[in-house]
Write an enzyme that holds these catalytic residues in place. Structure first.
Site, short mmCIF file in Angstrom:
data_model
loop_
_atom_site.label_atom_id
_atom_site.label_comp_id
_atom_site.label_asym_id
_atom_site.label_seq_id
_atom_site.Cartn_x
_atom_site.Cartn_y
_atom_site.Cartn_z
N VAL A 63 0.81 -1.22 0.00
CA VAL A 63 0.00 0.00 0.00
C VAL A 63 0.84 1.27 0.00
CG1 VAL A 63 -1.96 -1.14 1.12
CG2 VAL A 63 -0.25 0.06 2.52
N ASN A 89 -6.46 -0.69 6.95
CA ASN A 89 -5.96 -1.30 8.18
C ASN A 89 -4.46 -1.60 8.15
OD1 ASN A 89 -6.14 -3.17 10.69
ND2 ASN A 89 -5.42 -4.55 9.08
N TYR A 163 4.78 6.12 14.73
CA TYR A 163 3.47 5.47 14.75
C TYR A 163 2.38 6.42 15.24
CZ TYR A 163 0.16 1.60 15.54
OH TYR A 163 -0.92 0.75 15.50
N ALA A 165 2.35 9.71 15.13
CA ALA A 165 2.10 10.74 14.12
C ALA A 165 1.22 10.20 13.00
CB ALA A 165 3.42 11.25 13.57
N ILE A 196 -5.27 -4.98 21.80
CA ILE A 196 -6.04 -6.01 21.11
C ILE A 196 -5.24 -7.31 21.04
CG2 ILE A 196 -7.35 -6.59 19.03
CD1 ILE A 196 -8.41 -4.14 20.54
#
Length: 252
Positions: A63, A89, A163, A165, A196
């Site tokens: 991505v 995600n 992460y 930011a 999680i």
């Protein structure tokens, strides 16, 4: 939006949160385009989507690369003839302190650490959101949805300048896009998970994992399916747009 027979792209679907989200949508009858880099992981996710009662197809793409993302969405539309939503995600971590001084030596977070996370976690969301919106507008969808997976770290997480930011950025993008895309019947949203139960946490030392759990008011980890339920809520609630939902067991 009733997601029955709708075409939804889920990035980072090979395992963890992405797999949980993909399975949740498949269980509601969606056609899920599962995106990741590892084909074996994708094959397992697609199998679980089909077992859950929906349809799934795998796509390998990075991505962070514009050409991959453009091809991805062209392929999804060519394969399914439609596009109704995307769940951004896919993400990575490259943790480290901004500056660390020890025994007279100073070390810093490298530009490579910073850029790797920004490229995937922020630029990747931008690219997927852009391509998804363009296709949905071109196809004239009655309703489209874009959901970005943020994180509780968007409030600032020790050792995660990169992460934090990026995850703050993707929440902001959901708000910007809500204002820009409403005219095209495209809604947006973000979900910020807390702690999680994923493979990354399972690999932690038991004492470290226990410390994380003890900090959560509900005294347990969230499950990927909990995130899937929240993303599904955004898709199904046609008055929801431009906001970020914290799903953290009360941690914040």
């Amino acid at each position: 939006m009733n997601v029955q027979d709708k075409v939804v792209v889920v990035t980072g679907a090979g395992r963890g949160l992405g797999r949980g989200i993909a399975k949740m949508f498949a269980s509601k009858g969606a056609k899920v385009a599962c995106v990741d880099l590892n084909q074996a992981d994708l094959d397992e996710t697609v199998a679980q989507c089909k077992a859950a009662g929906g349809d799934g197809k795998s796509y390998t793409a990075n991505v962070a690369k514009e050409e991959d993302v453009v091809k991805l969405f062209n392929d999804v539309v060519a394969d399914f003839g439609a596009l109704h939503g995307v769940v951004n995600n896919a993400g990575i971590t490259r943790d480290g302190l901004l500056v660390k001084a020890k025994d007279g030596e100073i070390s810093t977070m490298s530009l490579q650490q910073w850029q790797a996370v920004i490229d995937v976690n922020l630029t990747g969301v931008f690219l997927c959101g852009r391509e998804a919106a363009a296709h949905m507008i071109r196809l004239g969808v009655e309703e489209g949805v874009i959901v970005n997976i943020s994180s509780l770290a968007r409030q600032g997480s020790f050792g995660q300048s990169n992460y934090s930011a990026a995850k703050s950025g993707v929440a902001a993008l959901a708000e910007v896009w809500a204002k820009e895309l409403a005219r095209y019947n495209i809604r947006t949203g973000a979900v910020a998970p807390g702690t999680i139960n994923t493979d990354m946490l399972a690999a932690m030392k038991p004492e470290a994992r226990d410390r994380l759990i003890s900090a959560v008011p509900l005294k347990r980890l969230g499950e990927p399916e909990n995130i899937g339920m929240t993303v599904l809520f955004i898709f199904e609630n046609d008055y929801f747009t431009g906001r970020c939902i914290d799903l953290d067991g009360g941690l914040r």
